[in-house]
Design a protein around this motif. Structure first.
Motif, PDB file in Angstrom:
ATOM      1  N   TYR A  74     -26.428  57.164  83.421  1.00 53.21           N
ATOM      2  CA  TYR A  74     -27.422  57.623  82.451  1.00 53.21           C
ATOM      3  C   TYR A  74     -28.048  56.440  81.714  1.00 53.21           C
ATOM      4  O   TYR A  74     -27.343  55.554  81.210  1.00 53.21           O
ATOM      5  CB  TYR A  74     -26.783  58.570  81.433  1.00 53.21           C
ATOM      6  CG  TYR A  74     -26.325  59.880  82.023  1.00 53.21           C
ATOM      7  CD1 TYR A  74     -27.128  61.016  81.940  1.00 53.21           C
ATOM      8  CD2 TYR A  74     -25.096  59.984  82.671  1.00 53.21           C
ATOM      9  CE1 TYR A  74     -26.711  62.229  82.484  1.00 53.21           C
ATOM     10  CE2 TYR A  74     -24.671  61.183  83.219  1.00 53.21           C
ATOM     11  CZ  TYR A  74     -25.485  62.302  83.124  1.00 53.21           C
ATOM     12  OH  TYR A  74     -25.075  63.480  83.671  1.00 53.21           O
ATOM     13  N   ARG A 117     -30.594  55.097  78.588  1.00 54.83           N
ATOM     14  CA  ARG A 117     -31.125  55.527  77.287  1.00 54.83           C
ATOM     15  C   ARG A 117     -32.651  55.549  77.356  1.00 54.83           C
ATOM     16  O   ARG A 117     -33.283  54.538  77.680  1.00 54.83           O
ATOM     17  CB  ARG A 117     -30.663  54.577  76.191  1.00 54.83           C
ATOM     18  CG  ARG A 117     -30.915  55.101  74.781  1.00 54.83           C
ATOM     19  CD  ARG A 117     -30.445  54.097  73.742  1.00 54.83           C
ATOM     20  NE  ARG A 117     -31.268  52.887  73.772  1.00 54.83           N
ATOM     21  CZ  ARG A 117     -30.889  51.714  73.274  1.00 54.83           C
ATOM     22  NH1 ARG A 117     -29.682  51.570  72.759  1.00 54.83           N
ATOM     23  NH2 ARG A 117     -31.702  50.674  73.333  1.00 54.83           N
ATOM     24  N   THR A 118     -33.252  56.690  77.043  1.00 55.96           N
ATOM     25  CA  THR A 118     -34.708  56.856  77.140  1.00 55.96           C
ATOM     26  C   THR A 118     -35.393  56.986  75.793  1.00 55.96           C
ATOM     27  O   THR A 118     -36.618  56.888  75.711  1.00 55.96           O
ATOM     28  CB  THR A 118     -35.048  58.088  77.992  1.00 55.96           C
ATOM     29  OG1 THR A 118     -34.433  59.260  77.405  1.00 55.96           O
ATOM     30  CG2 THR A 118     -34.530  57.919  79.414  1.00 55.96           C
ATOM     31  N   THR A 166     -34.527  56.747  71.156  1.00 56.89           N
ATOM     32  CA  THR A 166     -33.608  56.621  70.026  1.00 56.89           C
ATOM     33  C   THR A 166     -34.271  57.176  68.771  1.00 56.89           C
ATOM     34  O   THR A 166     -35.507  57.232  68.675  1.00 56.89           O
ATOM     35  CB  THR A 166     -33.204  55.156  69.760  1.00 56.89           C
ATOM     36  OG1 THR A 166     -34.382  54.385  69.517  1.00 56.89           O
ATOM     37  CG2 THR A 166     -32.432  54.578  70.928  1.00 56.89           C
ATOM     38  N   GLN A 179     -29.225  58.615  66.871  1.00 59.34           N
ATOM     39  CA  GLN A 179     -28.967  59.277  68.138  1.00 59.34           C
ATOM     40  C   GLN A 179     -29.811  58.681  69.249  1.00 59.34           C
ATOM     41  O   GLN A 179     -30.886  58.136  69.010  1.00 59.34           O
ATOM     42  CB  GLN A 179     -29.226  60.776  68.041  1.00 59.34           C
ATOM     43  CG  GLN A 179     -30.692  61.157  67.809  1.00 59.34           C
ATOM     44  CD  GLN A 179     -30.878  62.655  67.724  1.00 59.34           C
ATOM     45  OE1 GLN A 179     -30.100  63.358  67.092  1.00 59.34           O
ATOM     46  NE2 GLN A 179     -31.908  63.157  68.388  1.00 59.34           N
ATOM     47  N   THR A 197     -31.107  59.464  73.433  1.00 56.57           N
ATOM     48  CA  THR A 197     -31.232  60.414  74.530  1.00 56.57           C
ATOM     49  C   THR A 197     -30.970  59.669  75.837  1.00 56.57           C
ATOM     50  O   THR A 197     -31.554  58.609  76.086  1.00 56.57           O
ATOM     51  CB  THR A 197     -32.631  61.037  74.570  1.00 56.57           C
ATOM     52  OG1 THR A 197     -32.884  61.712  73.333  1.00 56.57           O
ATOM     53  CG2 THR A 197     -32.749  62.036  75.720  1.00 56.57           C
ATOM     54  N   TYR A 198     -30.091  60.230  76.669  1.00 61.97           N
ATOM     55  CA  TYR A 198     -29.690  59.585  77.921  1.00 61.97           C
ATOM     56  C   TYR A 198     -30.008  60.514  79.080  1.00 61.97           C
ATOM     57  O   TYR A 198     -29.670  61.706  79.049  1.00 61.97           O
ATOM     58  CB  TYR A 198     -28.204  59.252  77.889  1.00 61.97           C
ATOM     59  CG  TYR A 198     -27.855  58.190  76.864  1.00 61.97           C
ATOM     60  CD1 TYR A 198     -27.715  56.853  77.239  1.00 61.97           C
ATOM     61  CD2 TYR A 198     -27.692  58.525  75.529  1.00 61.97           C
ATOM     62  CE1 TYR A 198     -27.423  55.877  76.296  1.00 61.97           C
ATOM     63  CE2 TYR A 198     -27.399  57.555  74.575  1.00 61.97           C
ATOM     64  CZ  TYR A 198     -27.267  56.230  74.968  1.00 61.97           C
ATOM     65  OH  TYR A 198     -26.985  55.266  74.038  1.00 61.97           O
ATOM     66  N   SER A 199     -30.657  59.952  80.112  1.00 67.12           N
ATOM     67  CA  SER A 199     -31.106  60.774  81.238  1.00 67.12           C
ATOM     68  C   SER A 199     -30.720  60.156  82.572  1.00 67.12           C
ATOM     69  O   SER A 199     -30.667  58.930  82.719  1.00 67.12           O
ATOM     70  CB  SER A 199     -32.631  60.944  81.196  1.00 67.12           C
ATOM     71  OG  SER A 199     -33.042  61.513  79.960  1.00 67.12           O
ATOM     72  N   SER A 217     -29.646  65.431  81.176  1.00 70.35           N
ATOM     73  CA  SER A 217     -29.992  64.702  79.961  1.00 70.35           C
ATOM     74  C   SER A 217     -29.133  65.184  78.803  1.00 70.35           C
ATOM     75  O   SER A 217     -28.913  66.389  78.644  1.00 70.35           O
ATOM     76  CB  SER A 217     -31.476  64.900  79.616  1.00 70.35           C
ATOM     77  OG  SER A 217     -31.815  64.219  78.426  1.00 70.35           O
ATOM     78  N   THR A 276     -27.786  64.116  74.483  1.00 71.27           N
ATOM     79  CA  THR A 276     -27.989  63.332  73.263  1.00 71.27           C
ATOM     80  C   THR A 276     -26.651  62.837  72.749  1.00 71.27           C
ATOM     81  O   THR A 276     -25.694  63.615  72.646  1.00 71.27           O
ATOM     82  CB  THR A 276     -28.675  64.173  72.174  1.00 71.27           C
ATOM     83  OG1 THR A 276     -29.957  64.591  72.642  1.00 71.27           O
ATOM     84  CG2 THR A 276     -28.848  63.371  70.896  1.00 71.27           C
ATOM     85  N   ARG A 311     -24.947  61.214  69.450  1.00 64.78           N
ATOM     86  CA  ARG A 311     -25.270  61.102  68.031  1.00 64.78           C
ATOM     87  C   ARG A 311     -24.095  60.513  67.258  1.00 64.78           C
ATOM     88  O   ARG A 311     -22.942  60.914  67.455  1.00 64.78           O
ATOM     89  CB  ARG A 311     -25.630  62.477  67.467  1.00 64.78           C
ATOM     90  CG  ARG A 311     -26.031  62.489  66.005  1.00 64.78           C
ATOM     91  CD  ARG A 311     -26.320  63.904  65.526  1.00 64.78           C
ATOM     92  NE  ARG A 311     -27.442  64.495  66.245  1.00 64.78           N
ATOM     93  CZ  ARG A 311     -27.337  65.487  67.111  1.00 64.78           C
ATOM     94  NH1 ARG A 311     -26.146  66.020  67.363  1.00 64.78           N
ATOM     95  NH2 ARG A 311     -28.405  65.977  67.709  1.00 64.78           N
ATOM     96  N   GLY A 345     -25.534  68.219  75.622  1.00 65.03           N
ATOM     97  CA  GLY A 345     -26.623  68.397  76.568  1.00 65.03           C
ATOM     98  C   GLY A 345     -26.110  68.725  77.952  1.00 65.03           C
ATOM     99  O   GLY A 345     -25.001  69.243  78.118  1.00 65.03           O
TER     100      GLY A 345
END
Length: 380
Positions: A258, A260-261, A263, A276, A278-280, A285, A287, A289, A355
């Motif tokens: 994953y 990180r896309t 913050t 936090q 977001t990782y995809s 995907s 989050t 936090r 997620g």
């Protein structure tokens, strides 16, 4: 123009004192003149508004979501809920005070409408502050603070209602159960409290509570751990919240497959701060936090001391909350769409991943990617 500091400063001082030093503050409260109108206008009215207002703001700003399902209440619906819950909460305080006034003599205490109202209103302080849990995503663990109110009732039974220490525990049990019944009747149960409990904690020569009491269905309540959590809250209250940027710097650029896309970070003043990422990866995907709960970081200690535990499971998945290696953990997973969450509380910090993922293990790995040592150094 009204000088707000003249009213807010005594309020904050009283809240701080009753939470951090209840044994010392209850005799002070007991010695104050009975003033029902003043008690409501200067204390109950502002504090009881915390939960309804935070719930309303959360709903309008963020909406609500759980395991992939999201919704947002309408403006009118949110306002109606806020006003009705506020009014019911205030009415419930007065009804519970009437019950306490009636019940106290049954436990060799003294009846008194004024002292009963003082006990109920000040004893509910922790529950009032638990309303902050509704303000921002990731602060849900703060809801455990409400459980501290039963400890406040216990320590206030003797100074306020003159209930002998030997019967204070039973009196508190009736008070708490009465509070639950009042909430059910009012249709405003916001969280499960505790049922009847028995056992007798020890008392030191200084009159401080210690030992354990047994709560049927929950196990032993460790009063020593509760005092330790209160002491931790006091220590953390002297430290400023961690800047959100420092929390954001702890978010790794990648976690396994994953990347990180995005913050985001938020500062909430004395309440704390959060960051936090977001990782995809492919079609998955989640989050990750990090929340600094600042002075309220000892709340998880209350949950551990109370033996808070909840487990739900069906064909579609499961949810569970409990204490693992001395730390509060929450975990949920839904099999159908591979959606879930995993969170842990480390001192004043909460770390949560939520997620879609291949398995709950990937969410656990995301939480483990945050270095506890670095967190501890930020809070030292």
């Amino acid at each position: 123009m009204t000088d707000l500091s003249a009213t807010t400063t005594p309020l904050i001082a009283r809240v701080r004192a009753i939470l951090l030093n209840p044994a010392e503050e209850w005799p002070v409260i007991a010695a104050e003149p009975d003033d029902t109108a003043g008690l409501f206008t200067r204390y109950a009215l502002p504090l009881a508004a915390i939960g309804p207002v935070c719930t309303f703001l959360h709903g309008q700003l963020f909406g609500y979501g759980m395991l992939g399902v999201t919704w947002k209440p309408s403006l009118l619906g949110g306002l109606a809920g806020m006003v009705s819950s506020y009014v019911v909460a205030l009415a419930g305080l007065y009804v519970l005070a009437l019950i306490v006034d009636f019940v106290a003599p049954k436990f060799d205490g003294q009846a008194g409408r004024g002292p009963a109202l003082k006990l109920v209103v000040h004893g509910a302080t922790a529950s009032f502050l638990a309303g902050f849990a509704q303000l921002l995503p990731g602060l849900g663990i703060l809801g455990l603070l409400g459980l501290y109110s039963f400890y406040l009732f216990y320590t206030g039974a003797t100074p306020l209602m003159k209930v002998p220490q030997a019967k204070a525990l039973s009196f508190t049990a009736v008070t708490v159960v009465s509070a639950l019944v009042v909430s059910i009747v009012a249709g405003a149960v916001s969280r499960p409290v505790i049922g009847l409990f028995g056992g007798a904690p020890g008392l030191s020569d200084s009159g401080e509570v210690s030992g354990k009491l047994t709560v049927p269905g929950m196990g032993a309540v460790d009063l020593d751990r509760m005092k330790a959590a209160s002491a931790q809250m006091e220590a953390d209250s002297k430290k400023p919240p961690i800047p959100a940027a420092q929390l954001q710097a702890l978010l790794p650029a990648a976690i396994g497959a994953y990347q990180r896309t995005a913050t985001e970070s938020t500062g909430a003043g004395v309440i704390g701060s959060s960051a936090q990422g977001t990782y995809s990866a492919a079609d998955r995907s989640f989050t990750l936090r990090i929340v600094d709960m600042a002075a309220l970081g000892g709340i998880a200690g209350f949950g551990a001391a109370l033996g808070v535990e909840q487990n739900k499971e069906d064909a579609s998945g499961y949810e569970k909350t409990g204490t693992v290696d001395g730390h509060m953990q929450t975990e949920a997973w839904r099999q159908g769409d591979h959606n879930g969450k995993f969170g842990v509380v480390l001192g004043r910090f909460s770390i949560e991943a939520e997620g879609s993922a291949q398995s709950i293990d990937e969410l656990k790995a995301a939480v483990a990617a945050i270095d506890p040592g670095k967190l501890a150094s930020l809070g030292s």
